[in-house]
Scaffold this motif. Sequence first.
Motif, PDB file in Angstrom:
ATOM      1  N   GLY A   1       0.821  -1.213   0.000  1.00 32.67           N
ATOM      2  CA  GLY A   1       0.000   0.000   0.000  1.00 32.67           C
ATOM      3  C   GLY A   1       0.853   1.260   0.000  1.00 32.67           C
ATOM      4  N   VAL A   2       1.919   1.259   0.792  1.00 32.52           N
ATOM      5  CA  VAL A   2       2.831   2.404   0.830  1.00 32.52           C
ATOM      6  C   VAL A   2       3.519   2.569  -0.528  1.00 32.52           C
ATOM      7  CG1 VAL A   2       5.000   3.249   1.827  1.00 32.52           C
ATOM      8  CG2 VAL A   2       3.177   2.421   3.317  1.00 32.52           C
ATOM      9  N   ALA A   3       3.959   1.453  -1.115  1.00 35.34           N
ATOM     10  CA  ALA A   3       4.600   1.516  -2.435  1.00 35.34           C
ATOM     11  C   ALA A   3       3.608   2.034  -3.479  1.00 35.34           C
ATOM     12  CB  ALA A   3       5.132   0.149  -2.826  1.00 35.34           C
ATOM     13  N   SER A   4       2.364   1.599  -3.387  1.00 37.20           N
ATOM     14  CA  SER A   4       1.330   2.085  -4.301  1.00 37.20           C
ATOM     15  C   SER A   4       1.156   3.596  -4.155  1.00 37.20           C
ATOM     16  CB  SER A   4       0.004   1.371  -4.019  1.00 37.20           C
ATOM     17  OG  SER A   4      -1.030   1.902  -4.797  1.00 37.20           O
ATOM     18  N   LEU A   5       1.125   4.046  -2.917  1.00 34.62           N
ATOM     19  CA  LEU A   5       0.987   5.481  -2.655  1.00 34.62           C
ATOM     20  C   LEU A   5       2.193   6.252  -3.199  1.00 34.62           C
ATOM     21  CD1 LEU A   5      -0.883   7.516  -1.251  1.00 34.62           C
ATOM     22  CD2 LEU A   5       0.385   7.112   0.839  1.00 34.62           C
ATOM     23  N   MET A   6       3.386   5.688  -3.040  1.00 36.28           N
ATOM     24  CA  MET A   6       4.591   6.355  -3.558  1.00 36.28           C
ATOM     25  C   MET A   6       4.541   6.481  -5.084  1.00 36.28           C
ATOM     26  SD  MET A   6       6.503   7.320  -1.094  1.00 36.28           S
ATOM     27  CE  MET A   6       7.997   7.670  -1.990  1.00 36.28           C
ATOM     28  N   PHE A   7       4.119   5.431  -5.765  1.00 37.78           N
ATOM     29  CA  PHE A   7       4.028   5.503  -7.219  1.00 37.78           C
ATOM     30  C   PHE A   7       2.911   6.445  -7.668  1.00 37.78           C
ATOM     31  CE2 PHE A   7       6.705   1.726  -7.176  1.00 37.78           C
ATOM     32  CZ  PHE A   7       7.588   2.043  -8.196  1.00 37.78           C
ATOM     33  N   CYS A   8       1.873   6.539  -6.863  1.00 36.69           N
ATOM     34  CA  CYS A   8       0.796   7.489  -7.147  1.00 36.69           C
ATOM     35  C   CYS A   8       1.336   8.927  -7.051  1.00 36.69           C
ATOM     36  CB  CYS A   8      -0.333   7.258  -6.156  1.00 36.69           C
ATOM     37  SG  CYS A   8      -1.704   8.373  -6.323  1.00 36.69           S
ATOM     38  N   VAL A   9       2.078   9.210  -6.003  1.00 35.32           N
ATOM     39  CA  VAL A   9       2.672  10.540  -5.828  1.00 35.32           C
ATOM     40  C   VAL A   9       3.685  10.809  -6.940  1.00 35.32           C
ATOM     41  CG1 VAL A   9       4.107  11.955  -4.307  1.00 35.32           C
ATOM     42  CG2 VAL A   9       2.247  10.604  -3.359  1.00 35.32           C
ATOM     43  N   LEU A  10       4.496   9.802  -7.269  1.00 32.92           N
ATOM     44  CA  LEU A  10       5.455   9.955  -8.359  1.00 32.92           C
ATOM     45  C   LEU A  10       4.727  10.281  -9.662  1.00 32.92           C
ATOM     46  CD1 LEU A  10       8.328   9.767  -9.542  1.00 32.92           C
ATOM     47  CD2 LEU A  10       7.915   7.301  -9.817  1.00 32.92           C
ATOM     48  N   SER A  11       3.635   9.580  -9.905  1.00 33.07           N
ATOM     49  CA  SER A  11       2.838   9.836 -11.099  1.00 33.07           C
ATOM     50  C   SER A  11       2.328  11.277 -11.115  1.00 33.07           C
ATOM     51  CB  SER A  11       1.664   8.858 -11.160  1.00 33.07           C
ATOM     52  OG  SER A  11       0.818   9.156 -12.239  1.00 33.07           O
ATOM     53  N   MET A  12       1.847  11.746  -9.984  1.00 34.76           N
ATOM     54  CA  MET A  12       1.369  13.135  -9.901  1.00 34.76           C
ATOM     55  C   MET A  12       2.501  14.111 -10.181  1.00 34.76           C
ATOM     56  SD  MET A  12      -1.135  12.701  -6.600  1.00 34.76           S
ATOM     57  CE  MET A  12      -1.475  14.428  -6.399  1.00 34.76           C
ATOM     58  N   PHE A  13       3.671  13.832  -9.637  1.00 35.23           N
ATOM     59  CA  PHE A  13       4.817  14.712  -9.870  1.00 35.23           C
ATOM     60  C   PHE A  13       5.201  14.721 -11.352  1.00 35.23           C
ATOM     61  CE2 PHE A  13       9.448  15.253 -10.245  1.00 35.23           C
ATOM     62  CZ  PHE A  13       9.538  16.574  -9.816  1.00 35.23           C
ATOM     63  N   LEU A  14       5.228  13.536 -11.961  1.00 31.34           N
ATOM     64  CA  LEU A  14       5.590  13.448 -13.374  1.00 31.34           C
ATOM     65  C   LEU A  14       4.574  14.156 -14.270  1.00 31.34           C
ATOM     66  CD1 LEU A  14       6.943   9.782 -13.478  1.00 31.34           C
ATOM     67  CD2 LEU A  14       8.276  11.910 -13.596  1.00 31.34           C
ATOM     68  N   ILE A  15       3.307  14.063 -13.912  1.00 30.63           N
ATOM     69  CA  ILE A  15       2.283  14.811 -14.657  1.00 30.63           C
ATOM     70  C   ILE A  15       2.514  16.306 -14.480  1.00 30.63           C
ATOM     71  CG2 ILE A  15      -0.186  15.367 -14.771  1.00 30.63           C
ATOM     72  CD1 ILE A  15      -0.687  12.395 -14.004  1.00 30.63           C
ATOM     73  N   TYR A  16       2.830  16.709 -13.270  1.00 32.83           N
ATOM     74  CA  TYR A  16       3.074  18.127 -12.975  1.00 32.83           C
ATOM     75  C   TYR A  16       4.219  18.692 -13.811  1.00 32.83           C
ATOM     76  CZ  TYR A  16       4.254  22.324 -10.336  1.00 32.83           C
ATOM     77  OH  TYR A  16       4.549  23.616  -9.975  1.00 32.83           O
ATOM     78  N   ILE A  17       5.284  17.889 -13.991  1.00 29.68           N
ATOM     79  CA  ILE A  17       6.409  18.385 -14.805  1.00 29.68           C
ATOM     80  C   ILE A  17       6.248  17.988 -16.282  1.00 29.68           C
ATOM     81  CG2 ILE A  17       8.020  18.490 -12.862  1.00 29.68           C
ATOM     82  CD1 ILE A  17       9.303  15.895 -13.937  1.00 29.68           C
ATOM     83  N   GLU A  18       5.067  17.471 -16.615  1.00 24.86           N
ATOM     84  CA  GLU A  18       4.670  17.162 -17.990  1.00 24.86           C
ATOM     85  C   GLU A  18       5.529  16.085 -18.653  1.00 24.86           C
ATOM     86  OE1 GLU A  18       4.244  20.829 -20.135  1.00 24.86           O
ATOM     87  OE2 GLU A  18       2.653  21.525 -18.806  1.00 24.86           O
TER      88      GLU A  18
END
Length: 136
Positions: free
Chosen positions: A70-87
Amino acid sequence: MEALTLTTPALLFSAVSLILLAYTNRFLGYASLVRQLYEKLKANPDQVLLDQIMNLRKRLYLIKNMQLLGVASLMFCVLSMFLIYIEVFLPAAYAFGLGLLLLIISLLLSGWEIKISVRALDLHLNDMEHFSEDNS
């Protein structure tokens, strides 16, 4: 395929956070039960208590893995949000997909842990039924 937006992983972020809270509550309940069983075992060691301890060890192992996934899933979710943010959209989509996959595995482990818990309670109920029959 529709482009991944910041709101998509944000939805998963809140769901995973709630799931982790539920996992933590289960873990705390088991920790309390382990302490109770320890005191009972010191006072009166018997096979039923040892079987319960083995069952709890299995369930704690599953909860640990559920929480880690679950923590790893959350980390990849946050990473995904960051990557979307930097396009950087393609890696963001892969990070989001991996987060979903980890969440699925975590939920499957949760189902397995629930099955083991129900089996343990069923054994307890059977023991109580035999006790009441013996005293009748």
